[in-house]
Structures are given as C-alpha cells and as structure tokens.
Scaffold this motif. Sequence first.
Motif, PDB file in Angstrom:
ATOM      1  N   LYS A 106      28.690 -15.594  -9.940  1.00  0.00           N
ATOM      2  CA  LYS A 106      28.242 -15.453  -8.775  1.00  0.00           C
ATOM      3  C   LYS A 106      26.612 -14.871  -8.787  1.00  0.00           C
ATOM      4  O   LYS A 106      26.574 -13.871  -9.687  1.00  0.00           O
ATOM      5  CB  LYS A 106      28.702 -14.562  -7.541  1.00  0.00           C
ATOM      6  N   ILE A 107      25.682 -15.672  -8.160  1.00  0.00           N
ATOM      7  CA  ILE A 107      24.309 -14.838  -8.277  1.00  0.00           C
ATOM      8  C   ILE A 107      24.129 -13.784  -7.643  1.00  0.00           C
ATOM      9  O   ILE A 107      24.410 -13.681  -6.251  1.00  0.00           O
ATOM     10  CB  ILE A 107      23.222 -15.907  -7.658  1.00  0.00           C
ATOM     11  N   ARG A 108      23.606 -12.703  -8.541  1.00  0.00           N
ATOM     12  CA  ARG A 108      23.889 -11.132  -7.672  1.00  0.00           C
ATOM     13  C   ARG A 108      22.209 -11.080  -7.393  1.00  0.00           C
ATOM     14  O   ARG A 108      21.349 -11.282  -8.163  1.00  0.00           O
ATOM     15  CB  ARG A 108      24.293 -10.170  -8.431  1.00  0.00           C
ATOM     16  N   PRO A 109      21.938 -10.371  -6.131  1.00  0.00           N
ATOM     17  CA  PRO A 109      20.571 -10.089  -6.041  1.00  0.00           C
ATOM     18  C   PRO A 109      20.359  -8.801  -6.669  1.00  0.00           C
ATOM     19  O   PRO A 109      21.117  -7.941  -6.350  1.00  0.00           O
ATOM     20  CB  PRO A 109      20.388  -9.786  -4.525  1.00  0.00           C
ATOM     21  N   ILE A 110      19.595  -8.776  -7.605  1.00  0.00           N
ATOM     22  CA  ILE A 110      19.311  -7.411  -8.470  1.00  0.00           C
ATOM     23  C   ILE A 110      19.026  -6.184  -7.638  1.00  0.00           C
ATOM     24  O   ILE A 110      19.368  -5.019  -8.150  1.00  0.00           O
ATOM     25  CB  ILE A 110      18.224  -7.540  -9.505  1.00  0.00           C
ATOM     26  N   LEU A 111      18.409  -6.522  -6.529  1.00  0.00           N
ATOM     27  CA  LEU A 111      17.953  -5.066  -5.485  1.00  0.00           C
ATOM     28  C   LEU A 111      19.253  -4.797  -4.956  1.00  0.00           C
ATOM     29  O   LEU A 111      19.159  -3.958  -4.150  1.00  0.00           O
ATOM     30  CB  LEU A 111      16.771  -5.600  -4.706  1.00  0.00           C
ATOM     31  N   GLY A 112      20.212  -5.538  -4.731  1.00  0.00           N
ATOM     32  CA  GLY A 112      21.572  -5.148  -4.020  1.00  0.00           C
ATOM     33  C   GLY A 112      21.855  -6.036  -2.881  1.00  0.00           C
ATOM     34  O   GLY A 112      21.008  -7.014  -2.728  1.00  0.00           O
ATOM     35  N   ASP A 113      22.859  -6.101  -2.568  1.00  0.00           N
ATOM     36  CA  ASP A 113      23.569  -7.172  -1.445  1.00  0.00           C
ATOM     37  C   ASP A 113      22.653  -7.371  -0.219  1.00  0.00           C
ATOM     38  O   ASP A 113      22.845  -8.290   0.454  1.00  0.00           O
ATOM     39  CB  ASP A 113      25.076  -6.831  -1.208  1.00  0.00           C
ATOM     40  N   GLN A 156      10.295 -21.193  -3.458  1.00  0.00           N
ATOM     41  CA  GLN A 156      10.570 -20.245  -2.355  1.00  0.00           C
ATOM     42  C   GLN A 156      12.164 -20.658  -1.796  1.00  0.00           C
ATOM     43  O   GLN A 156      12.643 -21.368  -2.009  1.00  0.00           O
ATOM     44  CB  GLN A 156       9.816 -20.837  -1.126  1.00  0.00           C
ATOM     45  N   ALA A 157      12.571 -19.197  -1.478  1.00  0.00           N
ATOM     46  CA  ALA A 157      14.079 -19.266  -1.355  1.00  0.00           C
ATOM     47  C   ALA A 157      14.150 -19.931   0.143  1.00  0.00           C
ATOM     48  O   ALA A 157      13.194 -20.264   0.808  1.00  0.00           O
ATOM     49  CB  ALA A 157      14.618 -17.936  -1.062  1.00  0.00           C
ATOM     50  N   SER A 158      15.475 -20.513   0.342  1.00  0.00           N
ATOM     51  CA  SER A 158      15.561 -21.508   1.724  1.00  0.00           C
ATOM     52  C   SER A 158      15.402 -20.758   2.901  1.00  0.00           C
ATOM     53  O   SER A 158      15.161 -21.062   4.030  1.00  0.00           O
ATOM     54  CB  SER A 158      17.059 -21.942   1.481  1.00  0.00           C
ATOM     55  N   ASP A 159      15.759 -19.281   2.891  1.00  0.00           N
ATOM     56  CA  ASP A 159      15.828 -18.601   4.285  1.00  0.00           C
ATOM     57  C   ASP A 159      14.754 -17.368   3.983  1.00  0.00           C
ATOM     58  O   ASP A 159      14.977 -16.516   4.593  1.00  0.00           O
ATOM     59  CB  ASP A 159      16.941 -18.192   4.598  1.00  0.00           C
ATOM     60  N   SER A 160      13.835 -17.612   3.248  1.00  0.00           N
ATOM     61  CA  SER A 160      12.663 -16.620   3.020  1.00  0.00           C
ATOM     62  C   SER A 160      11.438 -16.824   2.623  1.00  0.00           C
ATOM     63  O   SER A 160      11.430 -18.013   1.855  1.00  0.00           O
ATOM     64  CB  SER A 160      13.203 -15.317   2.056  1.00  0.00           C
ATOM     65  N   GLY A 199       9.958 -15.793  -3.329  1.00  0.00           N
ATOM     66  CA  GLY A 199      10.366 -16.640  -4.283  1.00  0.00           C
ATOM     67  C   GLY A 199      11.847 -16.570  -4.542  1.00  0.00           C
ATOM     68  O   GLY A 199      12.491 -15.434  -3.963  1.00  0.00           O
ATOM     69  N   PHE A 200      12.426 -17.297  -5.281  1.00  0.00           N
ATOM     70  CA  PHE A 200      13.961 -17.004  -5.590  1.00  0.00           C
ATOM     71  C   PHE A 200      13.719 -17.281  -7.276  1.00  0.00           C
ATOM     72  O   PHE A 200      13.353 -18.442  -7.683  1.00  0.00           O
ATOM     73  CB  PHE A 200      14.712 -18.185  -5.283  1.00  0.00           C
ATOM     74  N   ALA A 201      13.797 -16.558  -8.277  1.00  0.00           N
ATOM     75  CA  ALA A 201      13.763 -16.652  -9.590  1.00  0.00           C
ATOM     76  C   ALA A 201      15.322 -16.118 -10.199  1.00  0.00           C
ATOM     77  O   ALA A 201      15.664 -14.890 -10.048  1.00  0.00           O
ATOM     78  CB  ALA A 201      12.742 -15.678 -10.019  1.00  0.00           C
ATOM     79  N   LEU A 202      15.823 -16.949 -11.179  1.00  0.00           N
ATOM     80  CA  LEU A 202      17.026 -16.673 -11.360  1.00  0.00           C
ATOM     81  C   LEU A 202      16.794 -16.447 -13.099  1.00  0.00           C
ATOM     82  O   LEU A 202      16.389 -17.118 -13.843  1.00  0.00           O
ATOM     83  CB  LEU A 202      17.978 -18.081 -11.411  1.00  0.00           C
ATOM     84  N   LEU A 258      26.707 -15.628 -19.067  1.00  0.00           N
ATOM     85  CA  LEU A 258      27.416 -14.211 -18.789  1.00  0.00           C
ATOM     86  C   LEU A 258      27.173 -14.053 -17.479  1.00  0.00           C
ATOM     87  O   LEU A 258      28.035 -13.309 -16.903  1.00  0.00           O
ATOM     88  CB  LEU A 258      27.186 -13.200 -19.988  1.00  0.00           C
ATOM     89  N   ASP A 259      25.906 -14.133 -17.020  1.00  0.00           N
ATOM     90  CA  ASP A 259      25.422 -13.360 -15.917  1.00  0.00           C
ATOM     91  C   ASP A 259      24.234 -14.179 -15.399  1.00  0.00           C
ATOM     92  O   ASP A 259      23.542 -14.682 -16.034  1.00  0.00           O
ATOM     93  CB  ASP A 259      25.101 -11.860 -16.151  1.00  0.00           C
ATOM     94  N   ALA A 260      23.989 -14.018 -14.022  1.00  0.00           N
ATOM     95  CA  ALA A 260      22.848 -14.496 -13.559  1.00  0.00           C
ATOM     96  C   ALA A 260      22.234 -13.921 -12.083  1.00  0.00           C
ATOM     97  O   ALA A 260      23.475 -13.492 -11.256  1.00  0.00           O
ATOM     98  CB  ALA A 260      23.348 -16.134 -13.013  1.00  0.00           C
ATOM     99  N   VAL A 261      21.231 -13.577 -12.167  1.00  0.00           N
ATOM    100  CA  VAL A 261      20.683 -12.447 -11.011  1.00  0.00           C
ATOM    101  C   VAL A 261      19.462 -13.075 -10.677  1.00  0.00           C
ATOM    102  O   VAL A 261      18.653 -13.734 -11.240  1.00  0.00           O
ATOM    103  CB  VAL A 261      20.325 -11.154 -11.402  1.00  0.00           C
ATOM    104  N   ASN A 262      19.294 -12.928  -9.146  1.00  0.00           N
ATOM    105  CA  ASN A 262      17.964 -13.175  -8.673  1.00  0.00           C
ATOM    106  C   ASN A 262      16.925 -11.928  -8.755  1.00  0.00           C
ATOM    107  O   ASN A 262      17.244 -10.843  -8.305  1.00  0.00           O
ATOM    108  CB  ASN A 262      17.983 -13.636  -7.164  1.00  0.00           C
ATOM    109  N   VAL A 263      15.858 -11.978  -9.793  1.00  0.00           N
ATOM    110  CA  VAL A 263      15.036 -11.105  -9.926  1.00  0.00           C
ATOM    111  C   VAL A 263      13.704 -11.193  -8.763  1.00  0.00           C
ATOM    112  O   VAL A 263      12.695 -10.269  -9.018  1.00  0.00           O
ATOM    113  CB  VAL A 263      14.895 -10.829 -11.325  1.00  0.00           C
ATOM    114  N   ALA A 264      13.574 -12.009  -8.254  1.00  0.00           N
ATOM    115  CA  ALA A 264      12.387 -12.342  -7.382  1.00  0.00           C
ATOM    116  C   ALA A 264      12.246 -11.122  -6.394  1.00  0.00           C
ATOM    117  O   ALA A 264      13.071 -11.181  -5.139  1.00  0.00           O
ATOM    118  CB  ALA A 264      12.464 -13.684  -6.840  1.00  0.00           C
ATOM    119  N   THR A 265      10.840 -10.686  -6.018  1.00  0.00           N
ATOM    120  CA  THR A 265      10.724  -9.851  -4.966  1.00  0.00           C
ATOM    121  C   THR A 265       9.470 -10.293  -4.368  1.00  0.00           C
ATOM    122  O   THR A 265       8.936  -9.545  -3.540  1.00  0.00           O
ATOM    123  CB  THR A 265      10.587  -8.403  -5.552  1.00  0.00           C
TER     124      THR A 265
END
Length: 275
Positions: free
Chosen positions: A62-69, A105-109, A112-115, A128-135
């Motif tokens: 699952k894609i995790r937001p690196i800044l937290g849920d 751009q993220a669909s509801d923001s 951006g959205f960077a994987l 192994l892992d996938a995170v969204n690192v866009a701020t």
Amino acid sequence: MISILFRFILACLLLPWLWATADAQTASFPEMSSAVPGHQDVTYLDLANMLIPVLADTSPIKIRPILGDDYHEAPPSTGDLSSAAVLDIKAGGKERLTMLFDLGQASDSAEGFALLALYDLAGKPKLLDAVNVATDRITFFREPARLAIGAGDDAVVTTSTHFNSSQGYVSTLLLMVRNDRFKLVDTIDTFDENYCGYKRTQDLAFKTLPEGRLYAAIKATVTDATVPGEGCEDEQPKASSHKISVTYRWSKKASRYVPNSKAFERLSAENAKRF
C-alpha cells in the motif's frame, strides 16, 4: 510531451546543484525501455509496471504518505509512469534501487503526488515499498540524492517545490531505509525571495559525522543570506548571512534519528510569516 516538458523543468531546477556537486551521489534518468543493469531481460518500464496494481490499490503493498496517515492523498487518475529518476542505494548492507515518479497533482489536493519506490534486484526483481513523498507541486531527488550513513546504508534526500515571480517555496525530506521500508528522518522547509530591493536565499547542505553509532550523525545546515538589490528605489536591507544547523543522531532507544534542537521548526514558522 508532458514527460519531455517535465524533464526539461526538472533539469533546470537541478542545474545549480549539479554544478556545485559534480562528484555528488546523483540520480539518473534512464530510458524506460532500457535494460536494468544485471537484468538484460528486465527494463525500467517493467519495474514501473509493478506499481500499477499498487496505484489501483489491488496490491498487498500500500502507498504510505511519508509524512503520516493524516497526509493521505489519492493518486491522480492520470498518473504517468513513463519517466522516472533512478537512484542506487544501500540499505541494511544490501543493494537496493529506488525510482521516483512525479505523477502530477493529486486527485483531491493542490499538491503534487510523487511515488518513491524501493526495489530488490537480487534475483528476480521485487517491489519492497512505495511512499508518497510530495509535499508541494514538483518533486525530485535533491543533489546529493544520497548520503552514506554507514558501510551498508544510505540516507535519501528528496525535494518538493513551487515558485512564483518573487518567491520560492522548498520542502526537503531526509529519509532512510530500515527493514526495507522508507522512514522519515525530518522535513526541512526553506524559503527564497527575490525582489528589486533585495534577494534572500536559504541554502541547505548536509554532512555526515561518523560517531561510532549504528548510523552516522547527519548535520543539516541552512545558510540564510540577504543581498541588497542594485539600481532600485525600494528600501534595501543590509547584507547579512547566518547559519542555522541541526544535527540528527541515531537513538537506539527510540529506534530513529533524533534532532538536537527545534531550530528548523522555528525557521519554518518564521518563514511562514513572510509568505
């Protein structure tokens, strides 16, 4: 066309760091149809395609937001996996590959959205892992993109930014990989201004400090400099420059890096007043 335009903008953003760090640990931009080193039957596009079920939320990963849920965003429905920045790193004494996809751009923001994806290429390639690192709106690997924090471990540095005619907003993420999962060390926000009367820049640099712990300490320094403008009738501030530093040390008890001060939090709050 979008991919070409993105690469051009990204190259322009990276040039200052590339010139300043010619021997730095930089990311590359391979053709997606080219073979992955050591896997002549596997292309970078094959690695990218492993993310399709992840983006569709049909994968165990699952894609995790690196800044937290609290920062969860849905990926854009028109995300493009046809280009990526690639960076080889070490994690836990093993060779790993990271790929960074700026999907727009993220669909509801408005952000951006960077994987950022992590792969094991020993044997059959494995995601192994996938995170969204866009701020912010545009996200890329900073230079240097990796920092050696141990004989078999690297930290990873990404940057998100947007800018207008007189202001530049930059958010830098310092990451590490532990147990084959990305882990946030800290977010460092900086702010640049360029007016007729003055130019103010906040340049960020990293340095590792081996101290005999499991991971090396990481010292981050922001140089906050103001230069008066020329040929301008606006009131001009005096030239000035000062440094703001924070050192992160590995805490065995907390199992994470711990900063030695809140100086960057104060800097971010002070900058917000100037937006």
